[in-house]
Design an enzyme around this catalytic site. Structure first.
Site, short mmCIF file in Angstrom:
data_model
loop_
_atom_site.label_atom_id
_atom_site.label_comp_id
_atom_site.label_asym_id
_atom_site.label_seq_id
_atom_site.Cartn_x
_atom_site.Cartn_y
_atom_site.Cartn_z
N ASP A 139 0.83 -1.30 -0.33
CA ASP A 139 0.06 -0.02 0.04
C ASP A 139 0.96 1.24 -0.10
OD1 ASP A 139 -2.30 1.73 0.62
OD2 ASP A 139 -1.70 1.68 2.52
N ASP A 149 -0.48 5.33 0.98
CA ASP A 149 -0.59 5.97 1.85
C ASP A 149 -0.74 5.55 3.17
OD1 ASP A 149 -2.33 8.80 0.50
OD2 ASP A 149 -1.95 6.55 -0.65
#
Length: 298
Positions: free
Chosen positions: A89, A91
Site C-alpha cells: 500500500d 498512503d
C-alpha cells in the site's frame, strides 16, 4: 519443521538486549542461540514447532513483552521465508501521509476529508463511495498542486527505499498498489524504486481536477486480484508472497499473501494480519524475512 521468533525494535530506540533474548528463550522453551540481525535492533531465535503453533507462541511472546518498545513475530523457518513477490500500500504505509488529505488541505477541507478517510481506513464505510465523496470536494483544483505537494509535503516512511531496494537486489518483484491516485503513485513509486505501480486515476480536464475518478477504483478486491495475477504471472507458490498495508482496504491483500504485515495499522487490520509492526520502521519486513542489516541495499 522449525519456527523462528523475530524481535524488532526501532533503530532510534534499540531494545533487544541480552536479557530480552534470554527471556525470549525461556518463554519459548528453546535451547537455540539467538542470531543477531542488527545490534540491539533486531534478532531471531529458532523454536521447535509446527506452523500451526506459531500464532499461540507469538501471543505468548507478545504477552511477555507487552510493555516493551519492540515488535515480535513467530513464523515458519522454511524455504520460502525470503519472498519473491512484494506488494505494498502507499498512503500511511510507504509514505507518511494520506495524499487525498494533503490535497484537501490546499483548499481548506482537511478536517472534513480526513474524517472520511479515517472512517474508510477503519472499515466503517465502504472504500469506493468514500473515495468518490472526497474527490468530489476537490473539483477545479489545479493539477499542478500535486507536483508541489510531492516535492514539499510528501515524505517517505523510514525504511521504505531500503526495503524495496533490498528486496529487488535479491530477486523479488515489487509492486505499489494503492487506492490513491496515479498522479502520486507514478513519481512516488519511481522515487522508492518499485518495479510497477497500480492506482486509481483522477479525472482531469483543462489542467484541473473534475471531481471524479475513472473506473475501476483500486479497492480491496482489486488489490487482492493484483497479488493473485502477479503470483500467477511469475509462477509462485502463495508462500513466496509478501504484502504490507495499514487500512481496511488492504485486508484482502494481506490475507491472500503468504505473509501479510499490518504496518502501524488500524486496530481491525492489526488484529487480522499475520504480523503487526507498531514500533519498527519498514526495514522490519526485511528482518521478518531473515535479512541481516549487513545485507541491506539503500
Amino acid at each position: 519443521m522449525s519456527l523462528v521468533a523475530i524481535l524488532i525494535a526501532n533503530a532510534a530506540r534499540p531494545a533487544i538486549t541480552d536479557a530480552v533474548l534470554a527471556e525470549t528463550r525461556r518463554v519459548l522453551r528453546t535451547e537455540h542461540q539467538p542470531r543477531i540481525l542488527h545490534g540491539e535492533v533486531a534478532a531471531e531465535v529458532l523454536v521447535p514447532g509446527a506452523a500451526a503453533d506459531a500464532p499461540a507462541l507469538a501471543r505468548r511472546l507478545r504477552a511477555a513483552f507487552a510493555s516493551e518498545p519492540f515488535d515480535v513475530a513467530v513464523l515458519p523457518a522454511g524455504p520460502h521465508r525470503r519472498k519473491r513477490l512484494f506488494l505494498a500500500d502507499m498512503d500511511s504505509t510507504m509514505i507518511q501521509q494520506e495524499c487525498i488529505d494533503e490535497l484537501a488541505d490546499t483548499v481548506g477541507l482537511r478536517d472534513q476529508v480526513s474524517a472520511i478517510t479515517e472512517r474508510a481506513m477503519r472499515g466503517e464505510i465502504d472504500f469506493a463511495p468514500a473515495l468518490r465523496e472526497r474527490v468530489a470536494l476537490l473539483r477545479d483544483l489545479p493539477v499542478g498542486v500535486i507536483d508541489s505537494l510531492i516535492a514539499e509535503h510528501i515524505t517517505l516512511m523510514p525504511g521504505a527505499r531500503t526495503l524495496v531496494q533490498t528486496c529487488k537486489a535479491h530477486g523479488t518483484h515489487t509492486c505499489l498498489v494503492s487506492g490513491g491516485f496515479t498522479l502520486f503513485t507514478g513519481p512516488i513509486s519511481e522515487k522508492i524504486g518499485f518495479d510497477e505501480a497500480h492506482a486509481t486515476t483522477l479525472g482531469v480536464a483543462d489542467g484541473r481536477l473534475t471531481g471524479s475518478v475513472q473506473e475501476p477504483i483500486v479497492d480491496k478486491a482489486t488489490k487482492r486480484a493484483t497479488l493473485i495475477n502477479l503470483r500467477s504471472r511469475f509462477g509462485l507458490d502463495p508462500a513466496e508472497t509478501l504484502a504490507v498495508g495499514d487500512g481496511a482496504n488492504d485486508l484482502d491483500m494481506l490475507g491472500e499473501a503468504g505473509l501479510g504485515v499490518a504496518f502501524r495499522a488500524k486496530p481491525a487490520v492489526a488484529a487480522a494480519a499475520h504480523v503487526r509492526i507498531d514500533h519498527g520502521d519498514l526495514t522490519a519486513l526485511l528482518y521478518l524475512q531473515g535479512y541481516g542489516a549487513s545485507e541491506f541495499v539503500n
